[in-house]
Design an enzyme around this catalytic site. Structure first.
Site, short mmCIF file in Angstrom:
data_model
loop_
_atom_site.label_atom_id
_atom_site.label_comp_id
_atom_site.label_asym_id
_atom_site.label_seq_id
_atom_site.Cartn_x
_atom_site.Cartn_y
_atom_site.Cartn_z
N HIS A 98 9.37 -18.87 3.98
CA HIS A 98 9.45 -18.47 2.57
C HIS A 98 8.16 -18.86 1.84
CE1 HIS A 98 13.50 -17.27 3.17
NE2 HIS A 98 14.00 -18.48 3.29
N ASP B 2 11.28 -8.89 3.41
CA ASP B 2 12.21 -9.46 4.41
C ASP B 2 11.46 -9.93 5.66
OD1 ASP B 2 14.70 -10.22 5.32
OD2 ASP B 2 15.17 -8.24 6.17
N SER C 52 20.41 -3.14 1.64
CA SER C 52 20.82 -4.49 1.22
C SER C 52 20.97 -4.62 -0.29
CB SER C 52 19.84 -5.54 1.77
OG SER C 52 19.81 -5.51 3.18
N LEU D 59 -0.44 -4.86 -15.00
CA LEU D 59 0.61 -4.62 -13.99
C LEU D 59 1.90 -5.28 -14.46
CD1 LEU D 59 1.33 -3.84 -10.90
CD2 LEU D 59 0.90 -6.25 -10.44
C1 IPE Z 1 17.35 -8.67 1.39
O1 IPE Z 1 17.17 -9.34 2.58
C2 IPE Z 1 17.17 -9.59 0.22
C3 IPE Z 1 15.81 -10.05 -0.03
C4 IPE Z 1 14.75 -9.71 0.64
C5 IPE Z 1 15.66 -10.93 -1.16
P1 IPE Z 1 18.37 -10.03 3.38
O2 IPE Z 1 17.75 -10.69 4.54
O3 IPE Z 1 19.17 -10.87 2.46
O4 IPE Z 1 19.25 -8.77 3.81
P2 IPE Z 1 20.27 -8.60 5.02
O5 IPE Z 1 21.22 -9.75 4.96
O6 IPE Z 1 19.45 -8.60 6.27
O7 IPE Z 1 20.91 -7.26 4.77
C1 IPE Z 2 13.59 -12.62 3.05
O1 IPE Z 2 13.46 -13.23 4.29
C2 IPE Z 2 13.59 -13.61 1.92
C3 IPE Z 2 14.90 -13.77 1.27
C4 IPE Z 2 15.99 -13.13 1.53
C5 IPE Z 2 14.96 -14.76 0.20
P1 IPE Z 2 14.72 -13.72 5.11
O2 IPE Z 2 14.99 -15.14 4.71
O3 IPE Z 2 15.86 -12.81 4.94
O4 IPE Z 2 14.15 -13.69 6.58
P2 IPE Z 2 14.90 -13.15 7.86
O5 IPE Z 2 15.35 -11.76 7.56
O6 IPE Z 2 16.03 -14.07 8.13
O7 IPE Z 2 13.85 -13.19 8.93
MG MG Z 3 16.45 -11.13 5.95
#
Ligand code: IPE
Ligand code: IPE
Ligand code: MG
Length: 235
Positions: free
Chosen positions: A29, A12, A188, A123
C-alpha cells in the site's frame, strides 16, 4: 492528441505486490502511494482534467482490522505530507464516499484537504474513500424520496439530470476511461452509474508497478476506441 477529460483508476494489486517480495501487505500500500503520486503529476502534465482513484471501498472494511488501520493511517500521513505539494501543483482534492461515518480525525483531514485546495484548477483529484457504487445510489434514492415526501420534488421531475445531482460526483462529467490494475476483470462496486459508457482498460500490472509507460499504454488504447454511445458510426 486526444486526452481523456476524466480518467478513473481502480488501484488494485498492492497486497500481491508485497507478497511477491515476502513483505507485509502494508508495504504494498505504501508503495502504491508512490504510484499515485506519479500518475497525479503526469495526468496534470498532459492535461487530464479529472482523475478519480478508488482508494478504499465500502467492502474493504471486511479486511483484518490491522490492514484497515494501516490503510487509514497511510491516508492520514499521505495528506499530511503531500498537501503542500498538491496545492503548489494546482491540484484540487475532492473526496467521494461516506465520509460522515469515518473517525472525526479522518473527517477533519478530508475537510482540510478539500478546503485548502478548493481554488485549484489544474487537475481535480477525486478520491473514492469509503466509496461504494451501490451505497451511493441507495443514498441518492433516499434523498430523492425525502425531497418528494417533503414536496420539494415531484415524481415526474426525477430525470437522469436530476438524479446525478444526488450522487457524490454531482454533475461532474462521467469518466471517459476506467483503468483497473492488478489483473481482476470486475467492477468491484466502482462508479456503477457514472461508468455506464466509460471505456475500460484492464492490465495485469500490479498498482505499485504502474508507471507513466503503463499509463501511456492505457491512453493509447483509449485513442483507438470508437465511442458510439448506442448510436452507429457516421458515414
Ligand atoms: C477494489 O479492489 C477496491 C480498491 C482498489 C480500493 P478490491 O481488491 O477491494 O476488490 P476485490 O475484492 O478484488 O473485488
Ligand atoms: C488495492 O490493493 C488497494 C486497496 C484495496 C485498498 P489490494 O490490497 O486489493 O491488493 P491485492 O488485490 O490484494 O493484491
Ligand atoms: Mg485487491
Amino acid at each position: 492528441m486526444v486526452v481523456p477529460n476524466h480518467v478513473a483508476i481502480i488501484m488494485d494489486g498492492n497486497g500481491r505486490w508485497a507478497r511477491e517480495r515476502l513483505m507485509p501487505r502494508y508495504y504494498g500500500h505504501r508503495e502504491g502511494v508512490k504510484s499515485l503520486k506519479r500518475i497525479v503529476s503526469y495526468s496534470s502534465d498532459i492535461g487530464i482534467k479529472i482523475l478519480t482513484v478508488y482508494a478504499f471501498s465500502t467492502e474493504n472494511w471486511k479486511r483484518p482490522i490491522r490492514e484497515v488501520q494501516a490503510l487509514m493511517q497511510l491516508m492520514e500521513q499521505t495528506f499530511a505530507l503531500e498537501l503542500e505539494e498538491l496545492i503548489a501543483n494546482g491540484v484540487r482534492v475532492k473526496v467521494i464516499g461516506d465520509i460522515a461515518s469515518l473517525s472525526p480525525k479522518q473527517q477533519r483531514i478530508w475537510q482540510m484537504a478539500e478546503e485548502r485546495t478548493k481554488h485549484n484548477q489544474r487537475l481535480l483529484l477525486n478520491v473514492a474513500f469509503n466509496y461504494g457504487g451501490r451505497m451511493e445510489i441507495v443514498r441518492a434514492v433516499r434523498s430523492i424520496a425525502e425531497a418528494v415526501q417533503e414536496g420539494r420534488l415531484a415524481v415526474d421531475q426525477i430525470t437522469d439530470d436530476v438524479f446525478v445531482q444526488y450522487l457524490f460526483t454531482n454533475d461532474l462529467a462521467d469518466p471517459d476511461l476506467i483503468i483497473r490494475t492488478g489483473g481482476e476483470l470486475r467492477l468491484s462496486n466502482f462508479l456503477l452509474w457514472q461508468g455506464a459508457y466509460a471505456e475500460w482498460y484492464f492490465t495485469d500490472t500490479l498498482w505499485p508497478d504502474f508507471d507513466v509507460e503503463e499509463f501511456e499504454k492505457a491512453l493509447a488504447s483509449f485513442r483507438q476506441r470508437e465511442r458510439r454511445f448506442g448510436s452507429i458510426k457516421e458515414k
